[in-house]
Design an enzyme around this catalytic site. Sequence first.
Site, PDB file in Angstrom:
ATOM      1  N   ARG A 173       0.832  -1.196   0.000  1.00 52.16           N
ATOM      2  CA  ARG A 173       0.000   0.000   0.000  1.00 52.16           C
ATOM      3  C   ARG A 173       0.872   1.253   0.000  1.00 52.16           C
ATOM      4  O   ARG A 173       0.513   2.280  -0.560  1.00 52.16           O
ATOM      5  CB  ARG A 173      -0.941   0.005   1.215  1.00 52.16           C
TER       6      ARG A 173
ATOM      7  N   TYR B  22     -17.079  17.458 -14.313  1.00 50.92           N
ATOM      8  CA  TYR B  22     -17.589  16.091 -14.228  1.00 50.92           C
ATOM      9  C   TYR B  22     -18.579  15.976 -13.067  1.00 50.92           C
ATOM     10  O   TYR B  22     -18.335  16.492 -11.978  1.00 50.92           O
ATOM     11  CB  TYR B  22     -16.415  15.136 -14.049  1.00 50.92           C
TER      12      TYR B  22
ATOM     13  N   ASP C 246      -7.876  19.634 -13.740  1.00 48.54           N
ATOM     14  CA  ASP C 246      -8.190  18.295 -14.234  1.00 48.54           C
ATOM     15  C   ASP C 246      -7.855  18.276 -15.723  1.00 48.54           C
ATOM     16  O   ASP C 246      -8.524  18.917 -16.537  1.00 48.54           O
ATOM     17  CB  ASP C 246      -9.671  18.003 -13.996  1.00 48.54           C
TER      18      ASP C 246
ATOM     19  N   LYS D 299      -9.010   7.119 -18.696  1.00 52.92           N
ATOM     20  CA  LYS D 299      -9.386   7.664 -19.993  1.00 52.92           C
ATOM     21  C   LYS D 299      -8.201   7.647 -20.967  1.00 52.92           C
ATOM     22  O   LYS D 299      -7.699   6.592 -21.312  1.00 52.92           O
ATOM     23  CB  LYS D 299      -9.945   9.074 -19.796  1.00 52.92           C
TER      24      LYS D 299
END
Length: 379
Positions: A52, A104, A184, A209
């Site tokens: 992690r 978004y 973004d 994306k």
Amino acid sequence: MQEREPSFETLAVHAGAEPDELTGAVAPPIYQTSTYAQDGVGKPRDGYEYARSQNPTRERLERAIAALEGGRHGFAFASGSAATAAIAELTGPGDEIVVGDDVYGGTYRYLERVRKPGAGITTTYVDLAAGPDALWEALSERTRLVWFETPTNPLLKLVDIAAMAETVARRATQGGRRALVVVDNTFASPANQRPLTLGADIVFHSATKYLGGHSDTILGVAVTSDDAVAERLRFLQNAMGAVPGPQDCFLVLRGLRTLHLRMERHTANARAICEWLQARDDVAWVSYPGFGGMVSFVPAATGRPPGERATAIAEATRLFTLAESLGGIESLIEVPAAMTHMSVAGSPLEVDPALVRLSVGIEGIDDLIADLANAFAAA
């Protein structure tokens, strides 16, 4: 001999993809492990304790995206939404976030329904595409983050990143702390713009994306050159635990190596489709920022309401798959008001139900246009 800076194309192929140090393998290995043997109690080998916190495959991806965005520190998260959550944690009680008014739906949902009530922050939504004066009026001594997309989602408006950063810096000279500019960059990708080089403090992506590019993984990334911000994001990444697995990191690393080639084809196809749409009498409005693969349009009323036509067009395509998301090699079509942006319904950010958003892929352009033509005929 004088060393030259590598081009973006060369960086895309090689950043984070150096041959394996142990075997020389050209394809980066996938370290599918949860923990690491230590050389003694409290003596991790090369700093590796638990996956992690550290994973060599993830570190390769983080180095790669930092290089492509022109930053010093890269961070990988389990999704773009996880990156959003970590960045939003940079705010505290009493802080304000100035947000672009076209974002978004998941960003709006997180800020309004999770971060805002949980942390006691305020949000102000502003049309930053209108120019720096709009931002100047919105800034206050409480503003911690200025957060926007460019191109915006789903209207594809453009925001001048350098002008926003300069406005924030100029406002800070009048007293108080300087807000952090958060961009973004999902729709543009670093192949088309690099916000950090234009004055932004943090850039992030849904790497699901264009960075990944093949619709086969969920992942988010963030990059900064601010050491203090980086230290905090690294802590949050580990403490929140929303990290991607090594297989997903490998897939995005592989996608990055063809990013520049794919973006060229996405752009060429999207430009052609934009021209085709603009030439039609039954299309009321078209938006295309001039680069990338995203196109939005509103059909005109031709015997039935535009909203009905939008749904009919989206349901009639065959090559354009009716699906959420974007940025893959295949073409997608959606109606944002009923899909990706349902969370902004009833708000000032509400999307026209007749708006159709295209993610134009890399297929043959004649085939894509023929598919749209058949869908328009059916609508």
